[in-house]
Write an enzyme that holds these catalytic residues in place. Sequence first.
Site, PDB file in Angstrom:
ATOM      1  N   TYR A  77      16.742 -30.476 -10.726  1.00  0.00           N
ATOM      2  CA  TYR A  77      17.691 -31.288  -9.977  1.00  0.00           C
ATOM      3  C   TYR A  77      18.174 -32.397 -10.898  1.00  0.00           C
ATOM      4  CZ  TYR A  77      19.589 -32.807  -5.468  1.00  0.00           C
ATOM      5  OH  TYR A  77      20.428 -33.094  -4.423  1.00  0.00           O
ATOM      6  N   ARG A 202      18.729  -9.736   8.974  1.00  0.00           N
ATOM      7  CA  ARG A 202      17.355 -10.214   9.145  1.00  0.00           C
ATOM      8  C   ARG A 202      16.776  -9.633  10.429  1.00  0.00           C
ATOM      9  NH1 ARG A 202      17.670 -15.876   8.913  1.00  0.00           N
ATOM     10  NH2 ARG A 202      19.549 -15.586   7.720  1.00  0.00           N
ATOM     11  N   TYR A 267      28.064 -26.503  -1.890  1.00  0.00           N
ATOM     12  CA  TYR A 267      27.096 -27.605  -1.739  1.00  0.00           C
ATOM     13  C   TYR A 267      25.663 -27.148  -1.973  1.00  0.00           C
ATOM     14  CZ  TYR A 267      26.128 -25.820   2.975  1.00  0.00           C
ATOM     15  OH  TYR A 267      25.764 -25.034   4.048  1.00  0.00           O
ATOM     16  N   MET A 270      21.633 -21.376  -3.281  1.00  0.00           N
ATOM     17  CA  MET A 270      20.397 -20.721  -2.843  1.00  0.00           C
ATOM     18  C   MET A 270      20.092 -19.438  -3.629  1.00  0.00           C
ATOM     19  SD  MET A 270      19.266 -22.601  -0.233  1.00  0.00           S
ATOM     20  CE  MET A 270      18.394 -21.696   1.067  1.00  0.00           C
TER      21      MET A 270
END
Lengths: 364, 364
Positions: A77, A202, A267, A270
């Site tokens: 980060y 899922r 943003y 993942m």
Amino acid sequence: MFVFNLTRILPSIPKHISCRTMVQGTRLKYPRLGEPVDVMEIEDFSTPESLKPNEVLVQMLISPINPADINTVQGVYPIKKDLPAVPGNEGVGKVIKIGSEVSSLSVNDHVLPSRAALGLWCTHLVEPEEDWVKIPSDLPLEHAATLAVNPCTAYRMLEDFVELEPEKDWIIQNGSNSAVGQAVIQLAKLKGVHTINIIRNRPYLEEMKSHLQTLGADMVVTEEEARSLDLRSLGIPAPKLSFNCVAGRSGLDMFRMMAKKGVLVIYGGMSKQPLSVPVGPLIFKDITVRGFWISQWNKDHCMEQRQTMLEELIKLIRTGKFQHPELELYPLSEFKEALRRASFYDNSGGNEKRETKVAFDFRN
Amino acid sequence: MFVFNLTRILPSIPKHISCRTMVQGTRLKYPRLGEPVDVMEIEDFSTPESLKPNEVLVQMLISPINPADINTVQGVYPIKKDLPAVPGNEGVGKVIKIGSEVSSLSVNDHVLPSRAALGLWCTHLVEPEEDWVKIPSDLPLEHAATLAVNPCTAYRMLEDFVELEPEKDWIIQNGSNSAVGQAVIQLAKLKGVHTINIIRNRPYLEEMKSHLQTLGADMVVTEEEARSLDLRSLGIPAPKLSFNCVAGRSGLDMFRMMAKKGVLVIYGGMSKQPLSVPVGPLIFKDITVRGFWISQWNKDHCMEQRQTMLEELIKLIRTGKFQHPELELYPLSEFKEALRRASFYDNSGGNEKRETKVAFDFRN
């Protein structure tokens, strides 16, 4: 030295507090970078004996585990702290002591951090007055603890990139079951803007779709379903705005569907892959790709602008129009289990009925 | 019907022209989409017997082969024409006859097309007055023929995205030996803006580097050299603006080097791969990715704005400050050889000492 035990009067705050304000606290720290479950340690500590004139002693109440916290500990980060460091970017605390010159905060005020990387995975911390933002102390703590990052990210992304016309415009997003995704669905609905929401296939897919529809989603589709989605045949106008927190090749269908001169806002990443951007839409549809980071927005804007946004969100919460994500609370002592449960990048809630957020609960 | 042969007086224009303006011309056409060398045919044709009041008959002088032309014939460009169609987006022509109501153009005026896809790979064509922009007829034809697309692309990309500070700012680009790349180098130099230019490794590398430096490049590096380029150690400020005509993974080094809040402009996709955008710089350095297409700019702006730009470029050409790319001229009859020579996507000039542009020459 006279010592009295505040816990009798305020059972949710410090177990040991002296008249000189020294508090015995507990906190998590990472002495080196790495996977949080591997490197994180718990330690007892004492706060300084006395506060400086501008300092405030805060007892933390709830602090969530966010992807940014995991990435900070991993060292991937952009916020780098001197080690050892205490992680934790988000959470709500209560002021239990103030320095002699503190004017904007009082004892018992509830506060959010005003800047990133304060290090909130601890029972107590001392920081200057300006590092805190006061919020109403009757705001439900689950809302307060999860207000500063995800709802604000959703709020700004909906406000700052494209002018959206109520009752007419559609937006499209992926990772729609994330905390930001859920906030986007609700805030867009309140603006009268329609949402197309992409989620991964899922178990419990129908439950997840139904949950997001309850929040206000107009359409929820899996990545596979998105591939053949033909908005024109459905009479849906091409979205001018899209939000992407997955990156990799996940944006390709959104680019295909987007309107001319649209904006795609990234943003999150993942998938851990660079974003694949098809060149044609960029050039010939004049699509803009932007990033968004709420910490940068906070740095770039004054406290009043932040307060305005928080007040608006708080009003929505009070009137029951905005829900916080479901929280799973863990005491700090069970940090390893909490971190494993919150390992966003391996699991991403893919097997859950709905996205839950893991948080530390310091209240007992 | 009285016929006189104009070629005696104007050897560079129509071989056969009647008093009713009918001209026997030659043109290339593609009856179906495909690789230009495979599908393109040459044909003789006659222009209409008389002009409508607003029409202009233009004899083409020089028309280059650009990547957009190739892509249009391949069917992978956003401009789709009814088939069979004549390709050719760029070139300079001479007015040889005007309709009764034409007011802005006269016979012998030199003109550029004012919109995309007029179809300029032909000796003659008839189009309405508003499809043409007049340029000075003493401007060297090699400049005139190559003015409308590449120098204008470079000009707009330098003007419209980021405010650049002369003598201080640096920009970075790839495909720097392309016609746009060479225009960027020259126009940036004239603005006092420094350029880092990435090119592919190739035979005659030093000649290419030296050619670009002669044009004004401050730094020319291969893709391999760019990978380890450390601007900070060289005392060079991080570029606020970068241009990319390659896409694929070619942007990664530019993203790494770019300044916070910088803009990366994509104007081509020579690699035929989607652009890989690293998520970190997008979010944490707030980099913006934009596309640019001069045809869209022309559509979005009025003729006066376009004239202003052309006049400025023409002034630079007249004062010897702006060079056109080297042209290889082919007669229309040798179109197959010309198309093979200009097969940008297989070769990209990688084996050349400098980038040459292939163009059709209709002057004899």
